[in-house]
Design an enzyme around this catalytic site. Structure first.
Site, PDB file in Angstrom:
ATOM      1  CG  ASP A 203     -51.294   0.807 -14.475  1.00 55.82           C
ATOM      2  OD1 ASP A 203     -51.542   0.824 -15.689  1.00 55.82           O
ATOM      3  OD2 ASP A 203     -50.707   1.745 -13.879  1.00 55.82           O
ATOM      4  CD  GLU A 239     -48.947  -1.370 -18.653  1.00 54.21           C
ATOM      5  OE1 GLU A 239     -48.882  -0.670 -19.662  1.00 54.21           O
ATOM      6  OE2 GLU A 239     -48.703  -0.910 -17.520  1.00 54.21           O
TER       7      GLU A 239
HETATM    8  C1  ARE Z   1     -50.876  11.923 -17.066  1.00 53.00           C
HETATM    9  C2  ARE Z   1     -50.388  12.967 -18.081  1.00 53.00           C
HETATM   10  C3  ARE Z   1     -48.890  13.199 -17.902  1.00 53.00           C
HETATM   11  C4  ARE Z   1     -48.598  13.625 -16.463  1.00 53.00           C
HETATM   12  C5  ARE Z   1     -49.143  12.559 -15.514  1.00 53.00           C
HETATM   13  C6  ARE Z   1     -48.976  12.933 -14.042  1.00 53.00           C
HETATM   14  O1  ARE Z   1     -50.643  12.481 -19.404  1.00 53.00           O
HETATM   15  O2  ARE Z   1     -48.497  14.230 -18.793  1.00 53.00           O
HETATM   16  O3  ARE Z   1     -47.210  13.724 -16.287  1.00 53.00           O
HETATM   17  O4  ARE Z   1     -50.551  12.371 -15.767  1.00 53.00           O
HETATM   18  O5  ARE Z   1     -49.670  14.081 -13.749  1.00 53.00           O
HETATM   19  C7  ARE Z   1     -51.987   6.890 -18.252  1.00 53.00           C
HETATM   20  C8  ARE Z   1     -51.627   7.855 -19.384  1.00 53.00           C
HETATM   21  C9  ARE Z   1     -50.648   8.903 -18.929  1.00 53.00           C
HETATM   22  C10 ARE Z   1     -51.172   9.619 -17.688  1.00 53.00           C
HETATM   23  C11 ARE Z   1     -51.299   8.543 -16.625  1.00 53.00           C
HETATM   24  C12 ARE Z   1     -51.773   9.098 -15.277  1.00 53.00           C
HETATM   25  O6  ARE Z   1     -51.059   7.112 -20.454  1.00 53.00           O
HETATM   26  O7  ARE Z   1     -50.505   9.852 -19.998  1.00 53.00           O
HETATM   27  O8  ARE Z   1     -50.271  10.643 -17.300  1.00 53.00           O
HETATM   28  O9  ARE Z   1     -52.288   7.584 -17.055  1.00 53.00           O
HETATM   29  O10 ARE Z   1     -52.972   9.756 -15.412  1.00 53.00           O
HETATM   30  C13 ARE Z   1     -44.861   3.203 -19.836  1.00 53.00           C
HETATM   31  C14 ARE Z   1     -45.157   2.248 -18.678  1.00 53.00           C
HETATM   32  C15 ARE Z   1     -46.531   1.623 -18.769  1.00 53.00           C
HETATM   33  C16 ARE Z   1     -47.620   2.671 -18.986  1.00 53.00           C
HETATM   34  C17 ARE Z   1     -47.241   3.465 -20.232  1.00 53.00           C
HETATM   35  C18 ARE Z   1     -48.261   4.562 -20.536  1.00 53.00           C
HETATM   36  O11 ARE Z   1     -44.154   1.239 -18.642  1.00 53.00           O
HETATM   37  O12 ARE Z   1     -46.781   0.945 -17.535  1.00 53.00           O
HETATM   38  O13 ARE Z   1     -45.944   4.098 -20.038  1.00 53.00           O
HETATM   39  N1  ARE Z   1     -48.956   2.074 -19.091  1.00 53.00           N
HETATM   40  C19 ARE Z   1     -49.893   2.054 -17.934  1.00 53.00           C
HETATM   41  C20 ARE Z   1     -51.334   2.331 -18.335  1.00 53.00           C
HETATM   42  C21 ARE Z   1     -51.480   3.773 -18.773  1.00 53.00           C
HETATM   43  C22 ARE Z   1     -51.244   4.674 -17.564  1.00 53.00           C
HETATM   44  C23 ARE Z   1     -50.181   4.194 -16.677  1.00 53.00           C
HETATM   45  C24 ARE Z   1     -49.539   2.982 -16.843  1.00 53.00           C
HETATM   46  C25 ARE Z   1     -49.929   4.958 -15.443  1.00 53.00           C
HETATM   47  O14 ARE Z   1     -51.739   1.413 -19.316  1.00 53.00           O
HETATM   48  O15 ARE Z   1     -52.731   4.032 -19.361  1.00 53.00           O
HETATM   49  O16 ARE Z   1     -50.889   6.016 -18.024  1.00 53.00           O
HETATM   50  O17 ARE Z   1     -50.840   4.422 -14.468  1.00 53.00           O
HETATM   51  C26 ARE Z   1     -41.695   2.322 -23.987  1.00 53.00           C
HETATM   52  C27 ARE Z   1     -41.431   1.587 -22.682  1.00 53.00           C
HETATM   53  C28 ARE Z   1     -42.717   1.406 -21.900  1.00 53.00           C
HETATM   54  C29 ARE Z   1     -43.416   2.725 -21.716  1.00 53.00           C
HETATM   55  C30 ARE Z   1     -43.695   3.328 -23.098  1.00 53.00           C
HETATM   56  C31 ARE Z   1     -44.421   4.655 -23.031  1.00 53.00           C
HETATM   57  O18 ARE Z   1     -42.429   1.469 -24.865  1.00 53.00           O
HETATM   58  O19 ARE Z   1     -40.878   0.318 -22.969  1.00 53.00           O
HETATM   59  O20 ARE Z   1     -42.437   0.841 -20.640  1.00 53.00           O
HETATM   60  O21 ARE Z   1     -44.671   2.486 -21.046  1.00 53.00           O
HETATM   61  O22 ARE Z   1     -42.465   3.506 -23.784  1.00 53.00           O
HETATM   62  O23 ARE Z   1     -43.634   5.577 -22.339  1.00 53.00           O
END
Ligand code: ARE
Ligand code: CA
Length: 492
Positions: A203, A239
């Protein structure tokens, strides 16, 4: 780290998003092995935050680690162990989603505001406190000293340093450059390897330095010899969301595994939505658009658990019906990358957790139930795209054509057809009139069943039969918004 570690004839994986370990184990035995699925990506198995949110437990609590103890919403350590054993026994590998970039969101503290954890560990993510006794981690293990703030939108274009050292949506950012942090990570990954997993979906790799990742990955032991043979390394997929214009590039990770190729799903989805022409996908592969690297560098998929929740998604999802069937069918037919099939639960809100039995039962996840045609009952709340007839059949197709090139490519507007050298043939028609003509299938003479509508059923076809002549040609009629797939795995 790019070798899939699946059985040779099982070249597709499925993401059983938020499934319980007991259900995953049953699925390996009762379904996946029979259709040629090679591996399951499971939801993060470590101990995570537990936070009641609008009388639901959101799916994303799984991405806020509290410790590396294997107690999660999907089950406990003994259920995890049993799942890995049972799946390996029937030749289905387990790929673990590992969350190593961060711990919980800043300010979250167990015992306050209705927040606890899925296991028994306490934690305090208060800014400047940052203690996780279940690992243990303390505040010096975090990146606050390098960046004490959140990643900003513009950082994605301008600052790799911020993307890697600042907090992703407020999540406390671990310093993977520290030897101590590396040791904790390696201990966690080794524990998973000892249980018999085949690899990891890392992740948020974009938010970690590839050099640090290389160091800890190189310290992980070889896969279990009794299951994978000697000197086998874990399969690793990073990822990294890179659709162009990013400071951090997917190419930065190809020496330490594969990366999630978001450009593939975007390209195929735009054809499925009618925004691009299917005929243009005849070049889809290395060199197609930005960031499409070599076959062994990429994990391809149409949608994932994040972008299916975008509003609106740029990709097609289960909500798009036949368009989604065409997109997934094409992915499984086309010789590029290691394909991952998404398997979802129905949702209407971004945060909705998986089907569960409510607050009074601590939101315990409920199991899928099945229709007589082996699809999942909608009433159970599980979509199970991986069980849709056209998708599960095309996984069989992919097994049959493994290792062969696409040849005899034929394109017309909104249409594409190709053979997979002597092993399969695929034709997709997104026009509103049928596409009927003689195609060169390269298959041996005989009768074949169309995978699209059920393939082989015993010794006859569930749907239509197609006969291939001695010269390998066949008259095939592809219905509008449909495809025909035939292979050595659908031969009568
Ligand atoms: C949650 C709440 C937030 C709060 C946080 C901390 O929603 O409001 O601030 O908790 O309390 C998932 C959810 C998040 C969640 C998080 C933790 O999607 O909403 O936050 O879990 O519970 C970027 C990253 C990429 C990431 C995406 C979502 O680069 O790595 O954001 N994806 C992975 C997983 C997700 C997960 C996380 C990482 C965190 O697949 O499911 O989040 O572990 C452009 C950029 C990308 C960016 C994208 C979105 O495209 O190029 O890099 O992705 O925008 O911002
Ligand atoms: Ca980071």
């Amino acid at each position: 780290y790019d070798k899939t570690q699946t059985l040779a004839n099982r070249q597709a994986m499925v993401h059983l998003f938020e499934w319980k370990w007991t259900d995953v184990a049953n699925e390996c035995e009762n379904f996946l092995q029979h259709y040629g699925y090679g591996a399951v990506q499971i939801s993060p198995p470590m101990e995570h935050i537990w936070a009641n949110n609008n009388n639901d437990l959101p799916w994303w609590v799984r991405y806020q680690p509290v410790s590396y103890t294997l107690t999660s919403r999907s089950g406990d350590e003994s259920q995890f162990k049993d799942m890995v054993n049972r799946c390996n026994k029937v030749g289905v590998r387990i790929i673990v989603d590992v969350v190593l970039n961060h711990m919980v969101g800043i300010g979250q503290k167990s015992g306050t505001g209705g927040i606890s954890s899925s296991g028994s560990s306490s934690f305090d993510g208060t800014h400047g406190v940052e203690t996780f006794p279940g690992v243990p981690y303390s505040k010096t293990d975090f990146n606050d000293f390098r960046c004490d703030g959140d990643i900003q939108g513009s950082d994605y274009q301008n600052s790799a340093e911020h993307v890697k050292n600042c907090r992703l949506v407020g999540l406390l950012d671990l310093n993977q450059g520290s030897t101590y942090v590396q040791q904790q990570i390696v201990a966690y990954l080794n524990k998973l390897v000892d249980y018999g997993v085949a690899g990891f979906r890392c992740d948020a790799s974009k938010h970690m330095w590839p050099e640090d990742m290389e160091t800890f990955l190189n310290s992980v032991k070889n896969l279990r010899e009794d299951i994978f043979g000697s000197n086998q390394r874990p399969f690793v997929v990073h990822e990294v969301i890179d659709r162009g214009g990013e400071a951090v590039k997917c190419g930065d990770y190809v020496t330490i595994g594969r990366y999630t190729n978001f450009n593939f799903g975007a390209a195929v989805s735009s054809a499925a939505k009618g925004q691009n022409d299917w005929k243009n996908l005849a070049n889809l592969g290395p060199g197609y658009g930005y960031g499409n690297n070599e076959d062994h560098d990429v994990l391809n998929f149409i949608d994932n658990h994040d972008n299916q929740r975008d509003d609106p998604p740029y990709v097609v999802t289960y909500k798009d019906g036949y368009r989604y069937q065409l997109a997934v069918g094409f992915m499984l037919a086309w010789p590029y990358g290691y394909p991952r099939v998404m398997s979802s639960f129905y949702f209407t809100q971004h945060d909705h957790g998986p089907p569960n039995s409510g607050a009074s039962n601590r939101f315990a996840t409920t199991s899928p139930t099945f229709n007589s045609d082996d699809t999942c009952a909608q009433s159970s709340g599980w979509v199970c795209e991986h069980r849709w007839v056209s998708t599960r059949e095309m996984v069989k197709f992919r097994s049959a054509v493994q290792g062969t090139a696409a040849v005899e490519v034929v394109t017309e507007n909104q249409r594409i057809a190709f053979a997979r050298e002597m092993t399969g043939f695929f034709a997709l028609n997104a026009q509103s009139s049928p596409w009927g003509k003689y195609f060169l299938t390269t298959l041996p003479a005989g009768n074949y069943c169309n995978h699209f509508n059920g393939g082989l059923s015993g010794t006859s076809c569930a749907g239509e039969a197609i006969s291939v002549g001695a010269d390998g040609s066949a008259y095939i009629k592809v219905n509008p918004n449909s495809f025909v797939g035939i292979s050595m795995n659908s031969r009568i």
